[in-house]
Scaffold this motif. Structure first.
Motif, mmCIF file in Angstrom:
data_model
loop_
_atom_site.group_PDB
_atom_site.id
_atom_site.type_symbol
_atom_site.label_atom_id
_atom_site.label_comp_id
_atom_site.label_asym_id
_atom_site.label_seq_id
_atom_site.Cartn_x
_atom_site.Cartn_y
_atom_site.Cartn_z
ATOM 1 N N ALA A 310 27.031 60.166 84.967
ATOM 2 C CA ALA A 310 27.278 61.051 83.820
ATOM 3 C C ALA A 310 26.219 60.815 82.736
ATOM 4 O O ALA A 310 25.759 59.682 82.531
ATOM 5 N N ALA A 311 25.850 61.897 82.043
ATOM 6 C CA ALA A 311 24.826 61.776 80.999
ATOM 7 C C ALA A 311 25.409 61.088 79.769
ATOM 8 O O ALA A 311 24.719 60.348 79.061
ATOM 9 N N ASP A 312 26.694 61.348 79.516
ATOM 10 C CA ASP A 312 27.320 60.815 78.307
ATOM 11 C C ASP A 312 28.809 60.640 78.591
ATOM 12 O O ASP A 312 29.438 61.554 79.115
ATOM 13 N N VAL A 313 29.350 59.462 78.275
ATOM 14 C CA VAL A 313 30.763 59.215 78.531
ATOM 15 C C VAL A 313 31.415 58.752 77.230
ATOM 16 O O VAL A 313 30.969 57.776 76.612
ATOM 17 N N THR A 314 32.475 59.455 76.814
ATOM 18 C CA THR A 314 33.171 59.101 75.570
ATOM 19 C C THR A 314 34.642 58.861 75.872
ATOM 20 O O THR A 314 35.283 59.663 76.551
ATOM 21 N N CYS A 315 35.152 57.756 75.332
ATOM 22 C CA CYS A 315 36.583 57.464 75.441
ATOM 23 C C CYS A 315 37.232 57.832 74.104
ATOM 24 O O CYS A 315 36.776 57.371 73.050
ATOM 25 N N VAL A 316 38.251 58.665 74.169
ATOM 26 C CA VAL A 316 38.949 59.106 72.956
ATOM 27 C C VAL A 316 40.316 58.441 72.918
ATOM 28 O O VAL A 316 41.113 58.598 73.857
ATOM 29 N N TYR A 317 40.600 57.704 71.831
ATOM 30 C CA TYR A 317 41.887 57.004 71.726
ATOM 31 C C TYR A 317 42.513 57.322 70.373
ATOM 32 O O TYR A 317 41.825 57.348 69.355
ATOM 33 N N ARG A 318 43.827 57.500 70.373
ATOM 34 C CA ARG A 318 44.489 58.008 69.155
ATOM 35 C C ARG A 318 44.700 56.937 68.088
ATOM 36 O O ARG A 318 45.024 57.246 66.949
ATOM 37 N N ARG A 319 44.553 55.682 68.466
ATOM 38 C CA ARG A 319 44.719 54.588 67.505
ATOM 39 C C ARG A 319 43.378 53.884 67.294
ATOM 40 O O ARG A 319 42.362 54.283 67.846
ATOM 41 N N ASP A 320 43.433 52.762 66.550
ATOM 42 C CA ASP A 320 42.177 52.019 66.372
ATOM 43 C C ASP A 320 41.990 51.037 67.526
ATOM 44 O O ASP A 320 42.867 50.870 68.382
ATOM 45 N N GLU A 321 40.842 50.368 67.546
ATOM 46 C CA GLU A 321 40.501 49.505 68.681
ATOM 47 C C GLU A 321 41.517 48.377 68.850
ATOM 48 O O GLU A 321 41.877 48.014 69.980
ATOM 49 N N ALA A 322 41.997 47.832 67.732
ATOM 50 C CA ALA A 322 42.926 46.696 67.814
ATOM 51 C C ALA A 322 44.217 47.082 68.533
ATOM 52 O O ALA A 322 44.880 46.229 69.125
ATOM 53 N N ALA A 323 44.577 48.363 68.490
ATOM 54 C CA ALA A 323 45.843 48.798 69.099
ATOM 55 C C ALA A 323 45.689 49.146 70.583
ATOM 56 O O ALA A 323 46.672 49.490 71.246
ATOM 57 N N MET A 324 44.469 49.054 71.109
ATOM 58 C CA MET A 324 44.276 49.435 72.526
ATOM 59 C C MET A 324 45.122 48.531 73.425
ATOM 60 O O MET A 324 45.146 47.311 73.222
ATOM 61 N N PRO A 325 45.815 49.117 74.405
ATOM 62 C CA PRO A 325 46.757 48.315 75.191
ATOM 63 C C PRO A 325 46.113 47.432 76.259
ATOM 64 O O PRO A 325 46.717 46.488 76.724
ATOM 65 N N GLY A 326 44.888 47.703 76.651
ATOM 66 C CA GLY A 326 44.307 47.010 77.810
ATOM 67 C C GLY A 326 43.592 45.721 77.436
ATOM 68 O O GLY A 326 43.728 45.190 76.331
ATOM 69 N N SER A 327 42.830 45.236 78.410
ATOM 70 C CA SER A 327 42.097 43.980 78.260
ATOM 71 C C SER A 327 40.861 44.192 77.372
ATOM 72 O O SER A 327 40.102 45.139 77.561
ATOM 73 N N ARG A 328 40.663 43.287 76.414
ATOM 74 C CA ARG A 328 39.468 43.334 75.543
ATOM 75 C C ARG A 328 38.185 43.237 76.376
ATOM 76 O O ARG A 328 37.167 43.835 76.073
ATOM 77 N N ARG A 329 38.277 42.409 77.441
ATOM 78 C CA ARG A 329 37.097 42.196 78.287
ATOM 79 C C ARG A 329 36.635 43.525 78.885
ATOM 80 O O ARG A 329 35.431 43.804 78.949
ATOM 81 N N GLU A 330 37.594 44.366 79.288
ATOM 82 C CA GLU A 330 37.213 45.641 79.921
ATOM 83 C C GLU A 330 36.612 46.609 78.898
ATOM 84 O O GLU A 330 35.717 47.388 79.217
ATOM 85 N N VAL A 331 37.100 46.553 77.649
ATOM 86 C CA VAL A 331 36.528 47.403 76.598
ATOM 87 C C VAL A 331 35.077 46.967 76.343
ATOM 88 O O VAL A 331 34.165 47.794 76.237
ATOM 89 N N LYS A 332 34.868 45.658 76.301
ATOM 90 C CA LYS A 332 33.503 45.150 76.083
ATOM 91 C C LYS A 332 32.587 45.571 77.240
ATOM 92 O O LYS A 332 31.457 46.035 77.019
ATOM 93 N N ASN A 333 33.096 45.419 78.467
ATOM 94 C CA ASN A 333 32.279 45.816 79.623
ATOM 95 C C ASN A 333 31.908 47.293 79.547
ATOM 96 O O ASN A 333 30.771 47.677 79.821
ATOM 97 N N ALA A 334 32.887 48.114 79.171
ATOM 98 C CA ALA A 334 32.625 49.558 79.080
ATOM 99 C C ALA A 334 31.549 49.826 78.024
ATOM 100 O O ALA A 334 30.609 50.601 78.249
ATOM 101 N N ARG A 335 31.691 49.171 76.894
ATOM 102 C CA ARG A 335 30.718 49.389 75.813
ATOM 103 C C ARG A 335 29.329 48.930 76.257
ATOM 104 O O ARG A 335 28.335 49.641 76.049
ATOM 105 N N ASP A 336 29.269 47.750 76.890
ATOM 106 C CA ASP A 336 27.968 47.242 77.373
ATOM 107 C C ASP A 336 27.320 48.237 78.338
ATOM 108 O O ASP A 336 26.094 48.341 78.403
ATOM 109 N N GLU A 337 28.174 48.940 79.112
ATOM 110 C CA GLU A 337 27.633 49.838 80.140
ATOM 111 C C GLU A 337 27.284 51.218 79.570
ATOM 112 O O GLU A 337 26.870 52.106 80.309
ATOM 113 N N GLY A 338 27.479 51.397 78.253
ATOM 114 C CA GLY A 338 26.998 52.625 77.615
ATOM 115 C C GLY A 338 28.069 53.623 77.238
ATOM 116 O O GLY A 338 27.745 54.760 76.859
#
Ligand code: FAD
Ligand code: SF4
Length: 474
Positions: A310-338
């Motif tokens: 994909a040329a551009d990938v955006t994750c849209v979440y209705r709350r702030d980052e602190a409220a994300m339900p999943g693993s912090r490690r996976e959010v970091k990995n996603a961000r590192d990957e663009g």
């Protein structure tokens, strides 16, 4: 070997090497490498063997963590593997996919200031290396009981139940509608988090323990549930939670909108080489992808989309980052990957038309704060359209109880979970039907499914030994 209790002062936390981002996004390999034996021993020796190990309390299966870290430090690999299996029938899987940052490692005494012991990576090392060296669970002293139990669902709950049944001398027959074992381990979690060869190895281990698999067999379609009740002493139901949460967004049926699990399964099957009729994930090369949702499934979708070009990938979440339900490690990995993140945005509609498909997602800003459970308050006049070619919806899953449960008098909770509440614990309202995993808890974690399968297996063995469940009628 004398232990240096202050090793954590001299040796920093050092997880195994990661594949560089530029390499990992080109393929499907697991991104974390393996410890060499000396590295595993050195990292294990950082543990200060707390008298009251918080890591162990926090672990849903209560792994004997400091004990197996000590065995690794002392080079006693096979004993460590046997001990890891005492509490966890799938330790090599949990070592890979557990959100350790909010479980054992998040509660490690050293986390504050020194860096938690690399518990997950050592757990993975123990089992991978022991299997590589030929270790297998030893069932030589298990006496067959002559009892047999059907397990419906070869996900982590069903596999863990089968493991405990085999250890109790009970013949476990595991049925699954899929062509391979693993449930969401195989047909959900992407290969860059869990290589499917790991699940194949576990299948061999379970078969070696005497577990029989009947794959490509859907209970209620290919085999009637009555047949299981007639042929087996008891039945364990671990059928998971597969009904997608419906966001009821206008435009969600437009071409170019995909449910998360369909997207991940299509890609998983393509990578496994088991795609039917050449089916695969949508073509994403050069396209703008928007993923709606902020849990682990959403992270798997965004990272899969990146790997699909994909040329551009955006994750849209209705709350702030602190409220994300999943693993912090996976959010970091996603961000590192663009991956880009848009927080505090509520999707209102998917825009486009039936001919050209998706054009974008209409969003409104939400007020900061508020818990995950409460509805997000919209900021007036904040609507905008985020352009998109493909939208993936990852709002989570609800229970999907098979119709044959209610037909056999199995009580369900009002939200559709199988009711195994106190005082029964792992038993349903039917005396010969037991249950566990996502089908009982709602969508949760691999490790909680493992716990429930393990405990249900033990509960079935007790019930059969106590003759609380009569021998099967045939
Ligand atoms: P499942 O794994 O869903 O297995 C149920 C099995 O039952 C399936 O194989 C299904 O085919 C079979 N089945 C259902 N009905 C029938 C029938 N009638 N006849 C025969 N077979 C049947 N958790 C984590 O801890 N870490 C993660 O990184 C993580 N990532 C995830 C990513 C995704 C995309 C998803 C969707 C979930 C993720 N989870 C993760 C959650 C985790 O995978 C689940 O909680 C766990 O797999 C539940 O195990 P289970 O055995 O209850 O169900
Ligand atoms: Fe070791 Fe950390 Fe567990 Fe303490 S909390 S026993 S230091 S792994």
């Amino acid at each position: 070997m004398q232990k240096n209790v202050f090793q954590f002062l001299d040796v920093p936390r050092q997880p195994p090497r990661e594949l560089p981002v530029s390499v990992r996004v080109l393929g499907w390999k697991e991104i974390y490498g393996d410890f060499a034996p000396a590295e595993a021993a050195e990292q294990s020796a950082r543990c200060i063997e707390c008298g009251n190990p918080y890591c162990e309390w926090k672990c849903p299966v209560h792994n004997y963590i400091p004990n197996w870290l000590k065995l690794v430090r002392e080079g006693r690999l096979f004993e460590a593997a046997a001990l890891a299996h005492e509490t966890n029938p799938l330790p090599e899987v949990c070592g890979r996919v557990c959100p350790q940052d909010r479980l054992c490692e998040g509660d490690c005494t050293l986390e504050d200031g020194f860096g938690a012991v690399t518990i997950g990576a050592v757990e993975k090392y123990i089992v991978d290396e022991a299997f590589r060296q030929g270790w297998r669970p030893d069932l030589s002293r298990v006496a067959p009981t002559g009892r047999k139990v059907a397990v419906v669902g070869a996900g982590p709950a069903g596999l863990s139940c089968a493991d405990r049944l085999a250890r109790a001398g009970i013949q476990a027959h595991v049925y699954d509608r899929n062509e391979e074992i693993g449930g969401l381990l195989t047909f959900g979690i992407p290969p860059f988090k869990l290589d499917k060869a790991v699940v194949a190895t576990r299948r061999g281990v379970l078969e070696h323990m005497g577990v029989r698999f009947h794959l490509g067999t859907e209970i209620g379609r290919d085999v009637a549930f009555e047949t299981l009740l007639a042929d087996y002493d008891a039945v364990f139901v671990g059928t998971g939670a597969y009904t997608p949460v419906d966001g009821r967004l206008p435009g969600q049926d437009l071409p170019g909108v995909h449910p998360a699990l369909d997207f991940l399964i299509a890609n998983g099957r393509r990578v496994l080489g088991t795609a039917r009729d050449g089916a695969g994930p949508p073509e994403l090369t050069g396209r703008r992808v928007v993923v709606l949702g902020g849990g682990d499934t959403a992270m798997d979708c965004v990272r899969t989309a990146i790997r699909l070009g994909a040329a551009d990938v955006t994750c849209v979440y209705r709350r702030d980052e602190a409220a994300m339900p999943g693993s912090r490690r996976e959010v970091k990995n996603a961000r590192d990957e663009g991956v880009h993140f848009l927080f505090n945005r509520q999707p209102l509609a998917i825009e486009g038309d039936a001919t050209r498909g998706v054009a974008g997602v209409r969003l409104a800003e939400t007020a900061p704060g508020g818990g995950r459970a409460s509805a997000a308050a919209l900021v007036e006049g904040s609507e905008s359209v985020l352009p998109a070619d493909v939208v993936i919806i990852a709002f989570g899953f609800r229970p999907s109880p098979p119709a044959w449960l209610a037909e056999h008098g199995v009580a369900l909770t009002p939200d559709g979970r199988i009711d195994t509440d106190e005082p029964r614990r792992y038993a349903t309202s039917h005396p010969r039907i037991f249950a566990g995993g996502d089908a009982v808890r709602g969508a949760d974690l691999v490790v909680t499914a493992v716990f429930e399968g393990r405990e249900a297996g033990k509960a079935i063995a007790h019930a059969l030994a106590d003759r609380a469940v009569p021998p099967h009628p045939l």
